[in-house]
Design an enzyme around this catalytic site. Structure first.
Site, PDB file in Angstrom:
ATOM      1  N   LYS A  48       0.798  -1.284   0.073  1.00 34.22           N
ATOM      2  CA  LYS A  48       0.144   0.056   0.080  1.00 34.22           C
ATOM      3  C   LYS A  48       0.903   1.307  -0.052  1.00 34.22           C
ATOM      4  O   LYS A  48       0.341   2.319   0.078  1.00 34.22           O
ATOM      5  CB  LYS A  48      -1.166   0.247   1.116  1.00 34.22           C
ATOM      6  CG  LYS A  48      -2.065  -1.099   1.421  1.00 34.22           C
ATOM      7  CD  LYS A  48      -2.360  -1.755  -0.095  1.00 34.22           C
ATOM      8  CE  LYS A  48      -3.651  -0.936  -0.715  1.00 34.22           C
ATOM      9  NZ  LYS A  48      -3.585  -1.605  -1.992  1.00 34.22           N
ATOM     10  N   HIS A 109       7.028  -7.345  -2.147  1.00 29.43           N
ATOM     11  CA  HIS A 109       6.555  -6.730  -0.898  1.00 29.43           C
ATOM     12  C   HIS A 109       7.567  -7.113   0.144  1.00 29.43           C
ATOM     13  O   HIS A 109       7.461  -7.180   1.094  1.00 29.43           O
ATOM     14  CB  HIS A 109       5.333  -6.925  -0.596  1.00 29.43           C
ATOM     15  CG  HIS A 109       4.279  -6.120  -1.357  1.00 29.43           C
ATOM     16  ND1 HIS A 109       4.492  -4.869  -1.799  1.00 29.43           N
ATOM     17  CD2 HIS A 109       2.937  -6.540  -1.684  1.00 29.43           C
ATOM     18  CE1 HIS A 109       3.388  -4.362  -2.443  1.00 29.43           C
ATOM     19  NE2 HIS A 109       2.535  -5.377  -2.593  1.00 29.43           N
ATOM     20  N   SER A 139      -4.807   2.265   4.508  1.00 26.99           N
ATOM     21  CA  SER A 139      -4.958   1.944   3.251  1.00 26.99           C
ATOM     22  C   SER A 139      -5.014   0.408   3.338  1.00 26.99           C
ATOM     23  O   SER A 139      -6.010  -0.236   2.671  1.00 26.99           O
ATOM     24  CB  SER A 139      -3.945   2.363   2.311  1.00 26.99           C
ATOM     25  OG  SER A 139      -3.947   1.920   1.157  1.00 26.99           O
TER      26      SER A 139
HETATM   27  P1  A3P Z   1      -5.278   4.539  -0.899  1.00 23.66           P
HETATM   28  O1  A3P Z   1      -5.685   3.286  -0.187  1.00 23.66           O
HETATM   29  O2  A3P Z   1      -4.618   5.445   0.405  1.00 23.66           O
HETATM   30  O3  A3P Z   1      -6.124   5.328  -1.606  1.00 23.66           O
HETATM   31  P2  A3P Z   1      -0.190  -0.396  -3.715  1.00 23.66           P
HETATM   32  O4  A3P Z   1      -0.131  -0.022  -5.212  1.00 23.66           O
HETATM   33  O5  A3P Z   1       1.104  -0.174  -3.114  1.00 23.66           O
HETATM   34  O6  A3P Z   1      -0.942  -1.405  -3.363  1.00 23.66           O
HETATM   35  O7  A3P Z   1      -0.646   1.191  -3.170  1.00 23.66           O
HETATM   36  C1  A3P Z   1      -2.075   1.500  -3.403  1.00 23.66           C
HETATM   37  C2  A3P Z   1      -2.315   2.914  -2.765  1.00 23.66           C
HETATM   38  O8  A3P Z   1      -1.723   3.633  -3.666  1.00 23.66           O
HETATM   39  C3  A3P Z   1      -3.794   3.286  -2.604  1.00 23.66           C
HETATM   40  O9  A3P Z   1      -3.938   4.204  -1.503  1.00 23.66           O
HETATM   41  C4  A3P Z   1      -3.956   3.909  -3.993  1.00 23.66           C
HETATM   42  O10 A3P Z   1      -5.096   4.807  -4.266  1.00 23.66           O
HETATM   43  C5  A3P Z   1      -2.707   4.754  -4.089  1.00 23.66           C
HETATM   44  N1  A3P Z   1      -2.331   5.121  -5.581  1.00 23.66           N
HETATM   45  C6  A3P Z   1      -2.153   4.245  -6.528  1.00 23.66           C
HETATM   46  N2  A3P Z   1      -2.345   5.177  -7.740  1.00 23.66           N
HETATM   47  C7  A3P Z   1      -2.277   6.330  -7.249  1.00 23.66           C
HETATM   48  C8  A3P Z   1      -1.838   7.529  -7.942  1.00 23.66           C
HETATM   49  N3  A3P Z   1      -1.681   7.712  -9.364  1.00 23.66           N
HETATM   50  N4  A3P Z   1      -1.603   8.670  -7.270  1.00 23.66           N
HETATM   51  C9  A3P Z   1      -2.016   8.665  -5.884  1.00 23.66           C
HETATM   52  N5  A3P Z   1      -2.093   7.512  -5.111  1.00 23.66           N
HETATM   53  C10 A3P Z   1      -2.240   6.395  -5.820  1.00 23.66           C
END
Ligand code: A3P
Length: 296
Positions: A48, A109, A139
């Site tokens: 996340k 991860h 998240s």
């Molecule tokens: P939130 O749940 O806080 O919205 P991962 O890819 O490591 O699983 O992380 C997912 C998190 O990154 C989520 O956070 C998601 O919304 C956010 N995320 C993904 N793409 C993004 C972007 N282009 N800009 C900002 N946040 C992004």
């Protein structure tokens, strides 16, 4: 596949005390012995922290901003998740990676202590994205609710304690971030903060471009910034995981592209939780030289 998934019992196991999906634990020897190639690029994160966002940026840099090429496949196919093992007939991360032409972008991860040694032996370039623990926790809570392959997080109150204890999938946020941070001087690791990506995406995209040894025009970089904005990725079926069946990611519970902001923890943490968190944080992180922003 949907039928298989619906009837699947997902369990967790442990490797050296780190909680990981049972399928990953069962295949651990194969995963740990994975052979990297010198021109691989690794995207490493605690869950996340902005993994998908960063690997979309990295892929678009390699594709020189060509969005059609970047949309050639869903992100979990074009960027193999090296320790992921899914029920047949879906290929595992290792199987996907082995069939892939170079240069490969590979996602993990894993804490650095569990990383397949070949990556560092081959001196592979690593982009590590770190996100402040409070927002990561929020998240991850929603992600564990919607991801049917991970344990249900229970109530927020319970999850708060579980997260701080480190008994969540892929282990403790603290161990993860500190472990990778300590390796920065010894390996080719670009350490990037999610909060910086939000604050000044162009600056971070440029850093990644330089690290990957590329030289792209401002126009191409603007295009990459545009296509990797939260809104663009939320609408991009190749980036937003909507191609996965509901039996795996139930996005009616919480969308994968949820909020994408800094400071959402403020609407979740109670005053008491914040005090407990700050104490634990100070004790664990003091002297590490790492500074996270929890608001902008
Ligand atoms: P939130 O749940 O806080 O919205 P991962 O890819 O490591 O699983 O992380 C997912 C998190 O990154 C989520 O956070 C998601 O919304 C956010 N995320 C993904 N793409 C993004 C972007 N282009 N800009 C900002 N946040 C992004």
């Amino acid at each position: 596949l949907v039928k298989v998934m619906e009837n699947m019992q997902f369990t967790m196991g442990h490797i050296e005390g780190v909680s990981l999906p049972g399928f990953t634990c069962d295949a651990w020897d194969t995963i740990y012995n994975f052979q990297a190639r010198e021109d691989d690029i690794l995207i490493s994160t605690y869950p996340k922290a902005g993994t998908t966002w960063m690997h979309e940026i990295m892929d678009l840099i390699l594709q020189e901003g060509d969005i059609q090429k970047s949309m050639r496949a869903p992100c979990y196919v074009k960027v193999p998740f090296i320790e992921m093992v899914t029920p047949k007939p879906m290929p595992s991360g290792v199987e996907l990676a082995e069939k892939m032409a170079s240069p490969r972008i590979i996602k993990t991860h894993l804490p650095i202590s569990l990383l397949p040694p070949s990556f560092l032996e081959k001196n592979v370039k690593v982009v590590y994205v770190a996100r402040n623990a409070k927002d990561c926790m929020v998240s991850y809570y929603y992600f564990q609710k919607m991801n049917k392959g991970l344990p249900d997080p229970g109530t927020w109150e319970n999850y708060f304690s579980t997260f701080l204890s480190g008994d969540v999938p892929w282990g403790s946020w603290f161990d993860h971030v500190l472990g990778w941070w300590k390796a920065v001087d010894k390996h080719q690791i670009l350490f990037v903060f999610y909060e910086d990506m939000i604050k000044d995406p162009m600056c971070e995209i440029r850093k990644v471009m330089k690290f990957l040894g590329k030289d792209l025009s401002d126009e191409v970089l603007e295009n990459i910034k545009y296509h990797t904005s939260f809104q663009a990725m939320k609408e991009n079926p190749m980036a937003n995981y909507t191609t996965l069946p509901k039996a795996i990611f139930d996005q009616t519970i919480s969308p994968f592209m949820r909020k994408g902001i800094v400071g959402d923890w403020k609407t979740h943490f109670t005053v008491a939780q914040n005090i407990i968190f700050d104490e634990k944080y100070k004790k664990t992180m003091e002297g590490s030289g790492l500074n996270f922003r929890t608001e902008l």
